[in-house]
Design an enzyme around this catalytic site. Structure first.
Site, PDB file in Angstrom:
ATOM      1  N   GLY A  83       0.788  -1.235   0.000  1.00 44.82           N
ATOM      2  CA  GLY A  83       0.000   0.000   0.000  1.00 44.82           C
ATOM      3  C   GLY A  83       0.812   1.274   0.000  1.00 44.82           C
ATOM      4  CD  GLU A 115       1.115  -9.398   1.180  1.00 42.65           C
ATOM      5  OE1 GLU A 115       1.014 -10.598   1.444  1.00 42.65           O
ATOM      6  OE2 GLU A 115       0.119  -8.637   1.077  1.00 42.65           O
ATOM      7  N   PRO A 116       4.874  -4.863  -0.886  1.00 43.98           N
ATOM      8  CG  PRO A 116       7.064  -4.098  -1.131  1.00 43.98           C
ATOM      9  CD  PRO A 116       6.235  -5.119  -0.407  1.00 43.98           C
ATOM     10  N   GLY A 117       3.849  -3.335  -3.940  1.00 47.90           N
ATOM     11  CA  GLY A 117       3.715  -3.568  -5.377  1.00 47.90           C
ATOM     12  C   GLY A 117       3.996  -2.281  -6.116  1.00 47.90           C
ATOM     13  NE  ARG A 118      -0.267   2.532  -5.674  1.00 51.96           N
ATOM     14  CZ  ARG A 118      -1.381   2.478  -6.406  1.00 51.96           C
ATOM     15  NH1 ARG A 118      -1.409   3.037  -7.586  1.00 51.96           N
ATOM     16  NH2 ARG A 118      -2.462   1.884  -5.942  1.00 51.96           N
ATOM     17  NE  ARG A 140      -3.835   3.071 -10.435  1.00 53.99           N
ATOM     18  CZ  ARG A 140      -3.652   4.240  -9.849  1.00 53.99           C
ATOM     19  NH1 ARG A 140      -3.112   5.236 -10.537  1.00 53.99           N
ATOM     20  NH2 ARG A 140      -4.004   4.419  -8.599  1.00 53.99           N
ATOM     21  CE1 TYR A 189      -9.283   1.842  -8.368  1.00 51.41           C
ATOM     22  CE2 TYR A 189      -7.332   2.142  -9.713  1.00 51.41           C
ATOM     23  CZ  TYR A 189      -8.226   1.319  -9.059  1.00 51.41           C
ATOM     24  OH  TYR A 189      -8.037  -0.042  -9.102  1.00 51.41           O
ATOM     25  CB  CYS A 202     -16.095   4.577 -28.628  1.00 55.71           C
ATOM     26  SG  CYS A 202     -17.453   5.317 -29.452  1.00 55.71           S
ATOM     27  CD  GLU A 203     -16.730   4.663 -22.005  1.00 58.35           C
ATOM     28  OE1 GLU A 203     -17.605   4.785 -21.152  1.00 58.35           O
ATOM     29  OE2 GLU A 203     -16.661   3.684 -22.784  1.00 58.35           O
TER      30      GLU A 203
HETATM   31  C1  PLP Z   1      -3.163  -8.188  -0.113  1.00 56.35           C
HETATM   32  C2  PLP Z   1      -2.437  -7.155  -0.881  1.00 56.35           C
HETATM   33  N1  PLP Z   1      -1.106  -7.057  -0.710  1.00 56.35           N
HETATM   34  C3  PLP Z   1      -0.379  -6.148  -1.399  1.00 56.35           C
HETATM   35  C4  PLP Z   1      -0.972  -5.281  -2.297  1.00 56.35           C
HETATM   36  C5  PLP Z   1      -0.099  -4.313  -3.010  1.00 56.35           C
HETATM   37  O1  PLP Z   1      -0.477  -3.013  -2.801  1.00 56.35           O
HETATM   38  P1  PLP Z   1       0.428  -1.829  -3.352  1.00 56.35           P
HETATM   39  O2  PLP Z   1       0.628  -2.041  -4.785  1.00 56.35           O
HETATM   40  O3  PLP Z   1      -0.393  -0.620  -3.064  1.00 56.35           O
HETATM   41  O4  PLP Z   1       1.707  -1.854  -2.576  1.00 56.35           O
HETATM   42  C6  PLP Z   1      -2.359  -5.339  -2.484  1.00 56.35           C
HETATM   43  C7  PLP Z   1      -3.052  -4.384  -3.372  1.00 56.35           C
HETATM   44  O5  PLP Z   1      -3.562  -3.384  -2.926  1.00 56.35           O
HETATM   45  C8  PLP Z   1      -3.103  -6.313  -1.774  1.00 56.35           C
HETATM   46  O6  PLP Z   1      -4.412  -6.429  -1.950  1.00 56.35           O
HETATM   47  N1  LYS Z   2      -5.572  -1.502  -8.703  1.00 58.84           N
HETATM   48  C1  LYS Z   2      -5.453  -0.469  -7.715  1.00 58.84           C
HETATM   49  C2  LYS Z   2      -4.854  -0.921  -6.439  1.00 58.84           C
HETATM   50  C3  LYS Z   2      -5.613  -2.003  -5.774  1.00 58.84           C
HETATM   51  C4  LYS Z   2      -4.735  -3.146  -5.559  1.00 58.84           C
HETATM   52  C5  LYS Z   2      -5.351  -4.393  -5.080  1.00 58.84           C
HETATM   53  N2  LYS Z   2      -5.682  -4.495  -3.696  1.00 58.84           N
HETATM   54  C6  LYS Z   2      -4.767   0.755  -8.279  1.00 58.84           C
HETATM   55  O1  LYS Z   2      -4.583   0.861  -9.440  1.00 58.84           O
HETATM   56  O2  LYS Z   2      -4.443   1.655  -7.582  1.00 58.84           O
END
Ligand code: PLP
Ligand code: LYS
Length: 477
Positions: free
Chosen positions: A288, A330-333, A374, A378, A405-406
């Site tokens: 997050g 669990e970082p992703g973004r 996004r 969002y 087309c939106e």
């Molecule tokens: C369970 C869980 N872990 C990790 C993430 C990764 O989140 P972020 O990409 O915001 O770090 C998410 C997505 O929000 C998630 O649902």
């Molecule tokens: N998909 C979302 C984040 C949610 C991730 C899943 N829990 C975004 O673009 O910001």
């Protein structure tokens, strides 16, 4: 593309009032400038005015790979991944022997990225059978993967257990028995975390906040369901309770939400240890961590984040009088997002008069909501810059829109772009490494763009561009 927080008159055509631009985008600044926090580390504007990434000119990338394309700086992606790995290992070393980092596959996944993560000592968080299969195919050992989901199928659980998944995050009460029965059939013992809804209102868009009570994820703490699930797991010999998991949402900047979440799940850990005599050796604080999409965002570094979280966990464990469980995140973004920009070619340009005589320019590009949903989904903010050359023309308040087309097909809601930007120019939108390719669609039968990894002067596709043949191959009617 400089942005400033200072209030000031806008010098765009028609002398638009500040009311039509967000507060953080008050003055146009220098349209050629790149704010470093928005871009992958190797991106620069070269002496001839065009952007370069990993030593490669974007005009060459466009000529060789076409547009739109996601352009990923490999060194930047891997640098952020290993910065998280090292920061969490070091900050938690004395507390619990170091924290593990699981990259959230939903952010952006392909086998090339999995190979980097496996080589670089990260783990993988998957949320479907498809992500799990891609993890395996990319060479991530099953034991280094965690499986999430609020509605995992029996087939997904069976495949994960058969392959030797490291841990499964159980999301609801019914899943306890489903998983235990499948583990029993397979003669396996499943390592289980329980996803807890900790009741935190994360300060982010409501669609991406996940720890308030009224949503689909997790076991409620306040109603006692989380503790009930822990007791249910402890009753089943096919399951081993590793600990509790909390993910409060995405694109979060302040650590206050993590503090409340940590307090609540460590409190639960202490209670279950005390009342059930269970070891409960782990805790997962989820992901997050926010990134900068525009000048208004000021994210913490992985080192600062890790230090803050370690201090929080230490304090809460001391307050509960418990030994610190092994921590994971669990970082992703925060790993994938800044590594990538989307390279588009501009086409049609149109000026619109707004109320009060202000003007907005619509710059259409050759992609749109199919490669970046996004903004529409969002109301997300992005920025953009003219990428193929430098311009000395005046700055015009512009909206970068797609070709779908939106009318809601907007990529960048507000940006100052040079008034001479026109058809054939390349436009780059930074911060598109997270949740853009992974949420891409074929709306209007538009083909998904490739992901091109660039490093040391060499560009190579990680994912190729879709072709019409790919679409037709699905059409069996
Ligand atoms: C369970 C869980 N872990 C990790 C993430 C990764 O989140 P972020 O990409 O915001 O770090 C998410 C997505 O929000 C998630 O649902
Ligand atoms: N998909 C979302 C984040 C949610 C991730 C899943 N829990 C975004 O673009 O910001």
């Amino acid at each position: 593309m400089a942005r400033t927080h200072e209030a000031g008159a806008m010098h765009s055509p028609g002398n638009a009032s500040v009311a039509i631009v967000p507060n953080w985008l008050r003055a146009p600044g220098d349209v050629n400038e790149l704010l470093p926090q928005l871009w992958a580390s190797s991106v620069v504007r070269g002496n001839d005015g065009a952007l370069r990434v990993g030593g490669v000119d974007v005009r060459d990338l466009a000529a060789e790979h076409g547009t739109p394309a996601y352009v990923l700086d490999e060194v930047d992606f891997r640098g952020r991944a290993t910065a998280f790995r090292d920061a969490f290992r070091d900050a938690f070393a004395d507390l619990c022997g170091g924290a593990d980092v699981y990259y959230a596959a939903k952010t952006f996944l392909c086998t090339g990225v999995v190979r980097w993560l496996a080589e670089d000592g990260l783990n993988l968080d998957v949320a479907s059978g498809g992500e799990f299969a891609t993890g395996l195919r990319g060479g991530m050992p099953a034991g280094r993967m965690v499986f999430h989901g609020n509605n995992k199928s029996a087939a997904e659980l069976r495949e994960a257990l058969t392959a030797g998944i490291g841990r499964i995050v159980v999301d609801n009460l019914g899943e306890v028995d489903l998983l235990a029965d499948i583990a029993g059939e397979l003669g396996a013992t499943a390592d289980v975390m329980l996803r807890v809804t900790v009741g935190v209102e994360a300060h982010t868009h409501s669609y991406i906040a996940t720890a308030h009570e009224d949503q689909k994820f997790g076991l409620s703490l306040s109603s006692g369901t989380a503790e009930e699930a822990a007791a249910a797991v402890l009753r089943r010999p096919e399951l081993r309770l590793l600990g509790f998991h909390s993910h409060i949402g995405s694109q979060i900047f302040d650590t206050g939400g993590f503090e409340v979440a940590a307090r609540r799940i460590l409190g639960l850990t202490a209670r279950v240890r005390r009342e059930h005599g269970a070891e409960v050796p782990e805790v997962d604080l989820g992901g997050g961590f926010g990134i900068a999409y525009t000048s208004e965002h000021d994210p913490l570094t992985p080192a600062d984040l890790a230090r803050h979280l370690a201090a929080i966990v230490e304090r809460e464990c001391r307050a509960e009088g418990i030994d610190c469980p092994k921590v994971s995140v669990e970082p992703g973004r925060a790993i994938a997002g800044p590594s990538t920009f989307t390279l588009y070619e501009a086409g049609a340009v149109k000026d619109v008069e707004l109320d009060g005589g202000a003007r907005r320019r619509y710059v259409s590009v050759d992609g749109g909501m199919s490669d970046n949903i996004r903004t529409a989904l969002y109301d997300a903010d992005y920025s953009a810059t003219l990428a193929s050359r430098r311009s000395g023309a005046e700055a015009v308040l512009s909206r970068v829109v797609g070709k779908h087309c939106e009318s809601g097909d907007v990529v960048v809601k507000d940006e100052f772009l040079p008034s001479d930007l026109g058809a054939g120019d390349l436009v780059a939108v930074p911060g598109t490494g997270a949740y853009c390719r992974s949420m891409a669609s074929n709306y209007n039968h538009v083909l998904k763009p490739p992901v091109i990894a660039v490093r040391d002067g060499v560009a190579r596709p990680l994912l190729r561009r879709e072709t019409l043949q790919d679409l037709f191959a699905l059409d069996v009617g």
